[in-house]
Design a protein around this motif. Structure first.
Motif, short mmCIF file in Angstrom:
data_model
loop_
_atom_site.label_atom_id
_atom_site.label_comp_id
_atom_site.label_asym_id
_atom_site.label_seq_id
_atom_site.Cartn_x
_atom_site.Cartn_y
_atom_site.Cartn_z
N SER A 195 2.54 1.86 13.72
CA SER A 195 4.12 2.23 13.15
C SER A 195 4.61 1.01 12.94
O SER A 195 5.46 0.70 12.01
CB SER A 195 4.64 2.96 14.26
N ALA A 196 4.61 -0.14 13.78
CA ALA A 196 4.96 -1.26 13.61
C ALA A 196 4.46 -2.16 12.39
O ALA A 196 5.31 -2.81 11.69
CB ALA A 196 4.50 -2.35 14.89
N LEU A 197 3.45 -1.90 11.98
CA LEU A 197 2.79 -2.48 10.88
C LEU A 197 3.30 -1.82 9.38
O LEU A 197 3.81 -2.66 8.60
CB LEU A 197 1.27 -2.60 10.81
N ARG A 198 3.30 -0.56 9.45
CA ARG A 198 3.97 0.23 8.31
C ARG A 198 5.33 -0.20 8.33
O ARG A 198 5.83 -0.10 7.01
CB ARG A 198 3.83 1.65 8.87
N THR A 199 6.23 -0.21 9.33
CA THR A 199 7.57 -0.46 9.29
C THR A 199 7.79 -1.93 8.69
O THR A 199 8.62 -2.25 8.02
CB THR A 199 8.25 -0.33 10.70
N LEU A 200 7.01 -3.12 9.20
CA LEU A 200 7.07 -4.32 8.65
C LEU A 200 6.72 -4.34 7.36
O LEU A 200 7.47 -5.35 6.45
CB LEU A 200 6.17 -5.20 9.48
N VAL A 201 5.81 -3.59 6.71
CA VAL A 201 5.61 -3.77 5.26
C VAL A 201 6.68 -3.20 4.48
O VAL A 201 7.04 -3.89 3.39
CB VAL A 201 4.30 -2.91 5.05
N ALA A 202 7.30 -2.06 4.93
CA ALA A 202 8.12 -1.38 4.27
C ALA A 202 9.63 -2.28 4.30
O ALA A 202 10.29 -2.41 3.22
CB ALA A 202 8.74 -0.04 4.88
N ALA A 203 10.01 -2.80 5.53
CA ALA A 203 11.09 -3.72 5.74
C ALA A 203 10.98 -5.02 4.79
O ALA A 203 12.19 -5.46 3.97
CB ALA A 203 11.26 -3.92 7.09
N ALA A 204 9.91 -5.70 4.85
CA ALA A 204 9.67 -7.04 3.89
C ALA A 204 9.47 -6.64 2.31
O ALA A 204 9.45 -7.70 1.71
CB ALA A 204 8.61 -7.69 4.59
N GLY A 205 8.96 -5.42 1.92
CA GLY A 205 8.58 -5.31 0.65
C GLY A 205 7.62 -5.63 0.32
O GLY A 205 7.35 -6.25 -1.12
N PHE A 206 6.79 -5.46 1.18
CA PHE A 206 5.08 -6.25 0.76
C PHE A 206 4.00 -5.32 -0.01
O PHE A 206 3.28 -5.72 -0.23
CB PHE A 206 4.43 -6.35 2.11
N GLY A 207 4.63 -4.33 -0.38
CA GLY A 207 3.91 -3.16 -1.23
C GLY A 207 3.40 -3.95 -2.63
O GLY A 207 4.19 -4.46 -3.34
N GLY A 208 1.97 -3.71 -2.90
CA GLY A 208 1.29 -4.44 -3.94
C GLY A 208 1.22 -5.88 -3.96
O GLY A 208 0.88 -6.51 -5.06
#
Length: 482
Positions: free
Chosen positions: A191-204
């Protein structure tokens, strides 16, 4: 010596040697088992009663009982006291020591091998929950149960008690200075990793990832839309010199690189933080088992290094300290990222049980967690020594260019490295057929290149069973080398 339990007609005779008192008490009890005067299931006297009869400090008896439990000779259960464990008589007759011993002090008569149908689970990443004090554990949950029942759904701003407790715990144990409001409680590292990716906009976008590395974390990041760019680690762990300009973040395990076990030196930690500060790269520090280290000094967390607060997202978990059954982790993000982290977590609705977090808070505040870490560290250190010593005896060429052991200074596992010609995936399958469940480094590589070997978790391996596991591993490895 006086009799200590009329019901058992037990008489202890402490050996007159230079060994520590706790060892002598434990060995005298093992002698009673070997002679048949104690049988599996028999209760041992209370630590207070035994200390009085032996005229020794109660702490020495407590340590001796801990030693017997960690080596598999006894079991301790709240309300039932300490009892002789099943199979203790077999181990005693085989002259298996109650504590780790060095090759120079090995008994002349070799220990008997484990039964052919014995099994050993050396899966890494699992602590031994039986080491948790049931008295302290139940007390923490009873206190949590007295809290008022609310209708509120716990969100990112919830769990104030645990956030305060963890802030103090991290300050004392990891040198991290953070206000309770900076901590965000999440249901697990995933959950921590998923949330960090979403918060920082790291998708792609590219995130540098250790190779070999924690495969589950890599899959979570990739499932979240990240392009994991694998970066080879060396004997000092993650190397900032291998970062690229396209890397928006880097995932690393500096305390005990997973799975190779490297402890990142202070100089490299400082260089990594300095680079991240300059380049704007987010460092995701997974401090999964930073509390456990043996015969070495503590190294500062990346988050605690000067300017680390600006670029490090620190992730910790209760899974490796206590038990994976507690789905509780925590994140301390850089100040600029914290509001977006809270917003992202609120959007997903992922949350922890308030009763669980309150119980964990009580467990920390009472001092039980600190006592558990100290007790578990002693036990894990002894189990590590027993297992490593047994492996070294089974594989005489160890510590050469052919076979090596990595990561023995910290954590809950060691990496047994093998020549590049060994098919470690096949080796692991063969070991499983022979009763040893242990993953190969193939599970953590993304390509055929990279180190070969086995990742051996020893946290749940009693000292009395270390030799049997090492024998099977040694015999199987030798066949793959010839």
């Amino acid at each position: 010596m006086p009799r200590i339990s009329p019901e058992l007609h037990l008489t202890l005779r402490l050996p007159d040697t230079g060994a520590p008192l706790r060892h002598r008490i434990a060995e005298s009890i093992v002698d009673e088992i070997r002679m048949g005067r104690l049988q599996p299931g028999d209760p041992l006297p209370s630590t207070r009663a035994l200390a009085e009869h032996l005229a020794v400090a109660r702490a020495s008896v407590v340590d001796a009982y801990d030693e017997l439990c960690s080596s598999g000779y006894a079991n301790a259960r709240a309300g039932s006291g300490t009892r002789i464990a099943p199979g203790a008589d077999v181990a005693a007759r085989a002259h298996v020591s109650s504590h780790a011993i060095t090759p120079s002090s090995q008994p002349a008569s070799p220990a008997a091998s484990e039964k052919p149908d014995a099994s050993w689970d050396l899966t890494p990443g699992h602590p031994d929950p039986s080491l948790i004090s049931t008295t302290d554990w139940r007390r923490a949950w009873r206190l949590a149960a007295t809290a008022a029942v609310t209708s509120d759904v716990p969100g990112p701003d919830a769990h104030p008690e645990l956030r305060r407790s963890l802030a103090e715990h991290l300050r004392r144990t990891r040198g991290i200075s953070a206000h309770a409001d900076e901590l965000v409680i999440v249901p697990g590292v995933d959950s921590a990793l998923r949330t960090l990716v979403a918060a920082a906009g790291f998708g792609g976008r590219d995130v540098a990832f250790e190779e070999p590395g924690y495969s589950r974390a890599r899959r979570v990041l990739e499932d979240s839309g990240v392009r994991a760019r694998c970066v080879s680690v060396d004997g000092d762990g993650f190397d900032r010199g291998l970062l690229c300009a396209t890397d928006v973040a880097a995932y690393c395990t500096p305390a005990h690189q997973y799975p190779m076990g490297a402890r990142m030196p202070v100089s490299r930690r400082a260089q990594l933080v300095a680079h991240a500060t300059t380049s704007g790269t987010l460092l995701i520090e997974d401090d999964y088992d930073g509390e456990f280290r043996y015969d070495v000094s503590a190294l500062p967390a990346l988050r605690s290094i000067d300017r680390g607060r600006e670029c490090v997202a620190y992730v910790g978990t209760a899974s490796k300290i206590l038990t994976p059954s507690i789905r509780v982790a925590w994140v301390i993000a850089p100040p600029a990222l914290h509001p977006r982290l809270v917003q992202a977590l609120r959007a997903t609705g992922e949350a922890c049980c308030s009763v669980t977090t309150l119980a964990l808070s009580h467990f920390i505040d009472s001092g039980a967690l600190s006592q558990h870490i100290a007790r578990a560290s002693r036990t894990y250190s002894a189990r590590r020594t027993a297992f490593v010593t047994a492996l070294q005896q089974q594989l005489p060429t160890i510590d050469t260019d052919v076979i090596g052991l990595a990561g023995i200074e910290a954590g809950l596992h060691v990496a047994l490295t093998l020549p590049g010609s060994v098919d470690d995936a096949t080796l692991a399958l063969e070991l499983q057929a022979r009763g040893v469940r242990v993953p190969s480094l193939a599970n953590y590589r993304t390509t055929e290149k990279g180190p070969r070997g086995l990742v051996c978790g020893y946290a749940r391996l009693p000292e009395s069973r270390a030799r049997g596991a090492a024998e099977v591993i040694g015999n199987t490895v030798q066949r793959h080398l010839t």
